[in-house]
Design an enzyme around this catalytic site. Structure first.
Site, PDB file in Angstrom:
ATOM      1  N   ARG A 123     -18.029  26.803  46.937  1.00  0.00           N
ATOM      2  CA  ARG A 123     -16.584  26.576  46.770  1.00  0.00           C
ATOM      3  C   ARG A 123     -15.851  27.190  47.953  1.00  0.00           C
ATOM      4  NH1 ARG A 123     -14.952  25.396  40.644  1.00  0.00           N
ATOM      5  NH2 ARG A 123     -16.178  23.492  40.650  1.00  0.00           N
ATOM      6  N   GLN A 128     -14.736  21.297  50.101  1.00  0.00           N
ATOM      7  CA  GLN A 128     -13.978  20.746  48.965  1.00  0.00           C
ATOM      8  C   GLN A 128     -14.178  19.241  48.807  1.00  0.00           C
ATOM      9  OE1 GLN A 128      -9.967  22.116  49.648  1.00  0.00           O
ATOM     10  NE2 GLN A 128     -10.153  23.730  48.127  1.00  0.00           N
ATOM     11  N   ASP A 131     -17.440  18.287  46.888  1.00  0.00           N
ATOM     12  CA  ASP A 131     -17.682  18.979  45.625  1.00  0.00           C
ATOM     13  C   ASP A 131     -17.657  18.013  44.437  1.00  0.00           C
ATOM     14  OD1 ASP A 131     -17.669  20.608  43.410  1.00  0.00           O
ATOM     15  OD2 ASP A 131     -16.111  21.958  44.127  1.00  0.00           O
ATOM     16  N   SER A 134     -15.972  19.236  41.077  1.00  0.00           N
ATOM     17  CA  SER A 134     -14.508  19.129  41.034  1.00  0.00           C
ATOM     18  C   SER A 134     -14.057  17.685  40.832  1.00  0.00           C
ATOM     19  CB  SER A 134     -13.891  19.688  42.318  1.00  0.00           C
ATOM     20  OG  SER A 134     -14.053  21.088  42.355  1.00  0.00           O
ATOM     21  N   TYR A 231     -15.774  30.960  40.528  1.00  0.00           N
ATOM     22  CA  TYR A 231     -16.159  30.611  39.159  1.00  0.00           C
ATOM     23  C   TYR A 231     -15.742  31.731  38.214  1.00  0.00           C
ATOM     24  CZ  TYR A 231     -18.988  26.806  40.969  1.00  0.00           C
ATOM     25  OH  TYR A 231     -19.406  25.654  41.581  1.00  0.00           O
TER      26      TYR A 231
END
Length: 375
Positions: A123, A128, A131, A134, A231
């Site tokens: 992360r 991003q 990911d 997500s 997280y």
């Protein structure tokens, strides 16, 4: 020889997503790769074989497609026995659920394949766009609210009618990660009165920025639940007790509760007990987004509507799969963004760096090599 990227039809029961779209097939071809996809692989996501052919991909049988493949892309990692014919040491980029699927990871090591687990994407800012957790959680948070609204026997927004006023539904979102934020935004758009909570106090501003009310214990120190890599982790006992009391009182007044809490590598934390369900009004709805990982809600069952104390508890084993076309488009872009970021023009193939490569790589040279799986 051009690098060969292969995509098979998903074999997991009920999986409708696909790891390649015509958009990403074109982009891989523009990098100089040969792209091949199994016939019918896109049907569940409303993509025809002809659409792939027009994008420049080969369409064929599973055996033809993976023959000589350098890289195999998947949504859920295929069984290595289905990959006979790929190049020795071929990469497989997919979701592996490595903490729960130790046998699968070991089988990949035994087969000499290089397993790249998309769930282990760090992360960090530059990752991003790669990911998948997500991108899929975003859609799952949206779908959770729509499903809850559909199950709930009343309207979401306040309505002023000649026959009187319909009160707005009260929606409470537990866990403000990607899915939770999207759930808040969706419930607000539908006109509900929204509140939310999380173990990370830093989320308070995010909750307020979406126009929802934050529900946090104000008088207990040491509540920070932020773990490594953004997280959530588990909280202190004192905080858990105070939070449980506050949340219990709040849940009793809600019409809809959406739970989204997951801790990587662990069963989902229990957020709602049978006693809390019993405190809710008949006709209320709870959507448990973590039902596949053991559930946040006592008594929730994947893909079933369970009724307890007059409250309906719902949850899908694979929520993003219920929006297969969009979920596939985002997942396929995540995979393209990942591989293209490391593309070496001279060799015509991706060369992974340490920061991201070592984070996602599970197996290499017949060994399990990921530090998170050590021991």
């Amino acid at each position: 020889m051009a690098l060969r990227i292969a995509v098979m039809k998903e074999r997991a029961p009920g999986e409708s997503r696909v790891a390649l779209t015509p958009e990403t097939a074109k982009k891989f071809a523009a990098l100089g790769a040969t792209v091949a996809i199994e016939q019918g692989a896109g049907f569940g996501a409303s993509i025809t074989d002809d659409a792939y052919r027009e994008a420049g991909a080969e369409v064929g049988t599973s055996a033809d497609v993976i023959s000589g493949a350098d890289i195999v892309l998947g949504v859920q990692a295929p069984d290595p026995t289905q990959l006979t014919g790929v190049k020795p040491g071929a990469w497989v980029a997919a979701t592996f659920d490595p903490f729960r699927n130790g046998e699968l990871v070991a089988a990949y090591a035994g087969a000499g394949l290089e397993a790249l687990s998309m769930e282990f994407m760090p992360r960090i800012t530059r990752a991003q766009s790669m990911d998948v957790l997500s991108s899929q959680s975003n859609l799952a948070g949206y779908k959770a609210v729509l499903t809850a609204a559909n199950t709930y026997g009343r309207a979401f927004p306040m309505m002023m009618t000649a026959a009187g006023t319909v009160q707005a539904a009260k929606v409470f979102v537990m866990g403000v990660g990607v899915a939770g934020l999207q759930a808040i935004a969706t419930a607000k758009r539908l006109g509900a009165q929204v509140s939310a909570t999380d173990v990370r106090s830093a989320t308070r501003e995010q909750i307020q920025s979406l126009g929802a009310k934050p529900i946090f214990v104000e008088n207990v120190a040491g509540i920070e639940g932020e773990g490594s890599g953004g997280y959530a982790t588990e909280m202190s006992e004192e905080y858990q007790k105070a939070q449980a009391e506050l949340v219990s009182a709040h849940i009793a007044k809600q019409d809809i509760v959406i739970t989204t809490a997951l801790i990587p590598g662990r069963p989902a934390p229990r957020l709602i007990s049978d006693g809390q369900i019993a405190s809710m009004k008949p006709g209320s709805v709870i959507f448990d987004l973590a039902v596949a990982q053991g559930g946040n809600v006592e008594g929730s069952v994947p893909d079933q509507t369970v009724e307890k104390h007059g409250v309906k508890i719902v949850g899908y084993a694979n929520t993003a799969n219920h929006l297969a076309a969009d979920a596939s488009a985002l997942f396929a872009r995540n995979l393209y963004n990942f591989l293209s970021a490391f593309w070496d023009k001279e060799t015509g193939r991706p060369v992974l760096d340490e920061e991201i490569g070592d984070a996602v790589r599970l197996t290499k040279d017949n060994k399990v090599v990921n530090s998170r799986l050590a021991g």
